[in-house]
Structure formats: structure tokens, C-alpha cells
Scaffold this motif. Structure first.
Motif, PDB file in Angstrom:
ATOM      1  N   THR A   9       0.789  -1.227   0.000  1.00  0.00           N
ATOM      2  CA  THR A   9       0.000   0.000   0.000  1.00  0.00           C
ATOM      3  C   THR A   9       0.823   1.280   0.000  1.00  0.00           C
ATOM      4  O   THR A   9       0.313   2.329  -0.356  1.00  0.00           O
ATOM      5  CB  THR A   9      -0.922   0.031   1.231  1.00  0.00           C
ATOM      6  OG1 THR A   9      -0.115  -0.076   2.414  1.00  0.00           O
ATOM      7  CG2 THR A   9      -1.942  -1.100   1.181  1.00  0.00           C
ATOM      8  N   HIS A  10       2.089   1.193   0.430  1.00  0.00           N
ATOM      9  CA  HIS A  10       2.928   2.384   0.568  1.00  0.00           C
ATOM     10  C   HIS A  10       4.299   2.140  -0.051  1.00  0.00           C
ATOM     11  O   HIS A  10       4.723   0.990  -0.190  1.00  0.00           O
ATOM     12  CB  HIS A  10       3.101   2.748   2.050  1.00  0.00           C
ATOM     13  CG  HIS A  10       1.842   3.213   2.692  1.00  0.00           C
ATOM     14  ND1 HIS A  10       0.822   2.357   3.035  1.00  0.00           N
ATOM     15  CD2 HIS A  10       1.445   4.460   3.057  1.00  0.00           C
ATOM     16  CE1 HIS A  10      -0.161   3.056   3.584  1.00  0.00           C
ATOM     17  NE2 HIS A  10       0.198   4.335   3.614  1.00  0.00           N
ATOM     18  N   SER A  11       4.955   3.241  -0.370  1.00  0.00           N
ATOM     19  CA  SER A  11       6.321   3.136  -0.880  1.00  0.00           C
ATOM     20  C   SER A  11       7.180   4.240  -0.269  1.00  0.00           C
ATOM     21  O   SER A  11       6.674   5.277   0.154  1.00  0.00           O
ATOM     22  CB  SER A  11       6.351   3.253  -2.400  1.00  0.00           C
ATOM     23  OG  SER A  11       5.995   4.557  -2.796  1.00  0.00           O
ATOM     24  N   VAL A  12       8.469   3.943  -0.227  1.00  0.00           N
ATOM     25  CA  VAL A  12       9.462   4.938   0.149  1.00  0.00           C
ATOM     26  C   VAL A  12      10.534   4.892  -0.930  1.00  0.00           C
ATOM     27  O   VAL A  12      10.993   3.815  -1.312  1.00  0.00           O
ATOM     28  CB  VAL A  12      10.089   4.634   1.528  1.00  0.00           C
ATOM     29  CG1 VAL A  12      11.204   5.618   1.837  1.00  0.00           C
ATOM     30  CG2 VAL A  12       9.029   4.662   2.616  1.00  0.00           C
ATOM     31  N   LEU A  13      10.902   6.052  -1.437  1.00  0.00           N
ATOM     32  CA  LEU A  13      11.979   6.174  -2.408  1.00  0.00           C
ATOM     33  C   LEU A  13      13.048   7.066  -1.790  1.00  0.00           C
ATOM     34  O   LEU A  13      12.828   8.258  -1.583  1.00  0.00           O
ATOM     35  CB  LEU A  13      11.483   6.770  -3.724  1.00  0.00           C
ATOM     36  CG  LEU A  13      12.548   7.061  -4.773  1.00  0.00           C
ATOM     37  CD1 LEU A  13      13.255   5.778  -5.201  1.00  0.00           C
ATOM     38  CD2 LEU A  13      11.945   7.775  -5.959  1.00  0.00           C
ATOM     39  N   MET A  14      14.181   6.453  -1.449  1.00  0.00           N
ATOM     40  CA  MET A  14      15.300   7.200  -0.887  1.00  0.00           C
ATOM     41  C   MET A  14      16.376   7.327  -1.956  1.00  0.00           C
ATOM     42  O   MET A  14      16.564   6.419  -2.763  1.00  0.00           O
ATOM     43  CB  MET A  14      15.880   6.481   0.329  1.00  0.00           C
ATOM     44  CG  MET A  14      14.895   6.297   1.449  1.00  0.00           C
ATOM     45  SD  MET A  14      15.603   5.434   2.862  1.00  0.00           S
ATOM     46  CE  MET A  14      16.475   6.792   3.629  1.00  0.00           C
ATOM     47  N   THR A  15      17.078   8.436  -1.923  1.00  0.00           N
ATOM     48  CA  THR A  15      18.222   8.623  -2.802  1.00  0.00           C
ATOM     49  C   THR A  15      19.453   8.823  -1.938  1.00  0.00           C
ATOM     50  O   THR A  15      19.472   9.697  -1.062  1.00  0.00           O
ATOM     51  CB  THR A  15      18.030   9.838  -3.724  1.00  0.00           C
ATOM     52  OG1 THR A  15      16.830   9.648  -4.483  1.00  0.00           O
ATOM     53  CG2 THR A  15      19.209   9.997  -4.670  1.00  0.00           C
ATOM     54  N   PHE A  16      20.447   7.970  -2.189  1.00  0.00           N
ATOM     55  CA  PHE A  16      21.736   8.087  -1.523  1.00  0.00           C
ATOM     56  C   PHE A  16      22.723   8.747  -2.475  1.00  0.00           C
ATOM     57  O   PHE A  16      22.656   8.537  -3.691  1.00  0.00           O
ATOM     58  CB  PHE A  16      22.283   6.711  -1.124  1.00  0.00           C
ATOM     59  CG  PHE A  16      21.403   5.948  -0.177  1.00  0.00           C
ATOM     60  CD1 PHE A  16      21.150   6.423   1.100  1.00  0.00           C
ATOM     61  CD2 PHE A  16      20.833   4.749  -0.553  1.00  0.00           C
ATOM     62  CE1 PHE A  16      20.344   5.714   1.980  1.00  0.00           C
ATOM     63  CE2 PHE A  16      20.027   4.035   0.310  1.00  0.00           C
ATOM     64  CZ  PHE A  16      19.784   4.516   1.588  1.00  0.00           C
ATOM     65  N   SER A  17      23.646   9.501  -1.929  1.00  0.00           N
ATOM     66  CA  SER A  17      24.637  10.195  -2.751  1.00  0.00           C
ATOM     67  C   SER A  17      25.488   9.210  -3.544  1.00  0.00           C
ATOM     68  O   SER A  17      25.814   9.460  -4.699  1.00  0.00           O
ATOM     69  CB  SER A  17      25.530  11.068  -1.874  1.00  0.00           C
ATOM     70  OG  SER A  17      26.133  10.273  -0.846  1.00  0.00           O
ATOM     71  N   ASP A  18      25.836   8.100  -2.920  1.00  0.00           N
ATOM     72  CA  ASP A  18      26.720   7.102  -3.531  1.00  0.00           C
ATOM     73  C   ASP A  18      26.752   5.881  -2.622  1.00  0.00           C
ATOM     74  O   ASP A  18      26.007   5.810  -1.640  1.00  0.00           O
ATOM     75  CB  ASP A  18      28.124   7.673  -3.744  1.00  0.00           C
ATOM     76  CG  ASP A  18      28.724   8.310  -2.491  1.00  0.00           C
ATOM     77  OD1 ASP A  18      28.269   7.995  -1.354  1.00  0.00           O
ATOM     78  OD2 ASP A  18      29.637   9.130  -2.630  1.00  0.00           O
ATOM     79  N   GLU A  19      27.622   4.934  -2.923  1.00  0.00           N
ATOM     80  CA  GLU A  19      27.731   3.727  -2.110  1.00  0.00           C
ATOM     81  C   GLU A  19      28.122   4.061  -0.676  1.00  0.00           C
ATOM     82  O   GLU A  19      27.625   3.453   0.278  1.00  0.00           O
ATOM     83  CB  GLU A  19      28.741   2.752  -2.718  1.00  0.00           C
ATOM     84  CG  GLU A  19      28.892   1.447  -1.945  1.00  0.00           C
ATOM     85  CD  GLU A  19      27.614   0.631  -1.835  1.00  0.00           C
ATOM     86  OE1 GLU A  19      27.453  -0.068  -0.818  1.00  0.00           O
ATOM     87  OE2 GLU A  19      26.766   0.684  -2.759  1.00  0.00           O
ATOM     88  N   GLU A  20      28.968   5.037  -0.507  1.00  0.00           N
ATOM     89  CA  GLU A  20      29.365   5.446   0.845  1.00  0.00           C
ATOM     90  C   GLU A  20      28.152   5.947   1.637  1.00  0.00           C
ATOM     91  O   GLU A  20      28.006   5.653   2.826  1.00  0.00           O
ATOM     92  CB  GLU A  20      30.444   6.530   0.770  1.00  0.00           C
ATOM     93  CG  GLU A  20      30.990   6.933   2.110  1.00  0.00           C
ATOM     94  CD  GLU A  20      32.105   7.962   2.005  1.00  0.00           C
ATOM     95  OE1 GLU A  20      32.290   8.699   2.989  1.00  0.00           O
ATOM     96  OE2 GLU A  20      32.791   8.026   0.960  1.00  0.00           O
ATOM     97  N   GLY A  21      27.271   6.685   0.979  1.00  0.00           N
ATOM     98  CA  GLY A  21      26.058   7.163   1.634  1.00  0.00           C
ATOM     99  C   GLY A  21      25.156   6.016   2.064  1.00  0.00           C
ATOM    100  O   GLY A  21      24.610   6.029   3.164  1.00  0.00           O
ATOM    101  N   ARG A  22      25.002   5.025   1.188  1.00  0.00           N
ATOM    102  CA  ARG A  22      24.184   3.863   1.541  1.00  0.00           C
ATOM    103  C   ARG A  22      24.805   3.114   2.711  1.00  0.00           C
ATOM    104  O   ARG A  22      24.112   2.728   3.646  1.00  0.00           O
ATOM    105  CB  ARG A  22      24.018   2.925   0.337  1.00  0.00           C
ATOM    106  CG  ARG A  22      23.250   1.656   0.677  1.00  0.00           C
ATOM    107  CD  ARG A  22      22.826   0.848  -0.515  1.00  0.00           C
ATOM    108  NE  ARG A  22      23.924   0.460  -1.376  1.00  0.00           N
ATOM    109  CZ  ARG A  22      23.755  -0.204  -2.518  1.00  0.00           C
ATOM    110  NH1 ARG A  22      22.545  -0.564  -2.915  1.00  0.00           N
ATOM    111  NH2 ARG A  22      24.795  -0.520  -3.265  1.00  0.00           N
TER     112      ARG A  22
END
Length: 98
Positions: free
Chosen positions: A55-68
Motif C-alpha cells: 500500500t505504501h512506498s518509500v523512495l530514498m536517494t543516496f549520494s553514492d555507495e558510501e552514503g548507503r
């Protein structure tokens, strides 16, 4: 950049207040965790009926692999999971590079 997509199916007894609290925690992540650029929260409104109970979604954006890698073990992520897990029936997590 890395996109981190969550498709969420909440338990039937998850209240709207609990879900709103969770939404707020997600939306604060860019301010609290270095490497999290943005967070979008959405509720399914597709007329196709193919969401399989998600029913819901979250879309996150990380700067790069280091951010993740900064986010995954971060104490703020752990605090979010403490609120999230009791509400969760099922989840799909999908990451991709852009």
C-alpha cells in the motif's frame, strides 16, 4: 547516486497514527544521516489493482555507495526500524544505481 525503493505492506492492525509517525521518521533522514539526499513517501493509488497488498512506498536517494553504507548501520536507521518492524506485514527492498 543510488535509489533505495521500499514497497510496504502494513499489518491490518497498524494505525494511521503509527504510519504517519513512521512517515515523519523517514522524511527526517536527509537531515540526520549524511549521504541520504532525499526521501519520498507515497501511497498506492493505481487503478490497476496489481499492488499485491502493498500500500505504501518509500523512495530514498543516496549520494553514492558510501552514503548507503553510512545509512544502513546508522543509529537513526536503527531507531526507524524499531518503529517500523512491529507495523510491517511484508516488504520489498530494491536498490539501483543511477
Amino acid at each position: 547516486m543510488i535509489r533505495h525503493v521500499l514497497l510496504i505492506k502494513f499489518k491490518d492492525d497498524a494505525s494511521n497514527a503509527e504510519i504517519e509517525k513512521l512517515k515523519g521518521l523517514f522524511e527526517l533522514m536527509p537531515e540526520k544521516v549524511e549521504g541520504v539526499i532525499s526521501v519520498e513517501w507515497g501511497e498506492n493509488d493505481s487503478p490497476e489493482g496489481k499492488n499485491k497488498g502493498f500500500t505504501h512506498s518509500v523512495l530514498m536517494t543516496f549520494s553514492d555507495e558510501e552514503g548507503r553504507q553510512n545509512y544502513l548501520p546508522h543509529p537513526e536507521h536503527d531507531a526507524l526500524k524499531e518503529v517500523f518492524r512491529p507495523l510491517l506485514e511484508d516488504i520489498v527492498v530494491f536498490d539501483y544505481q543511477i
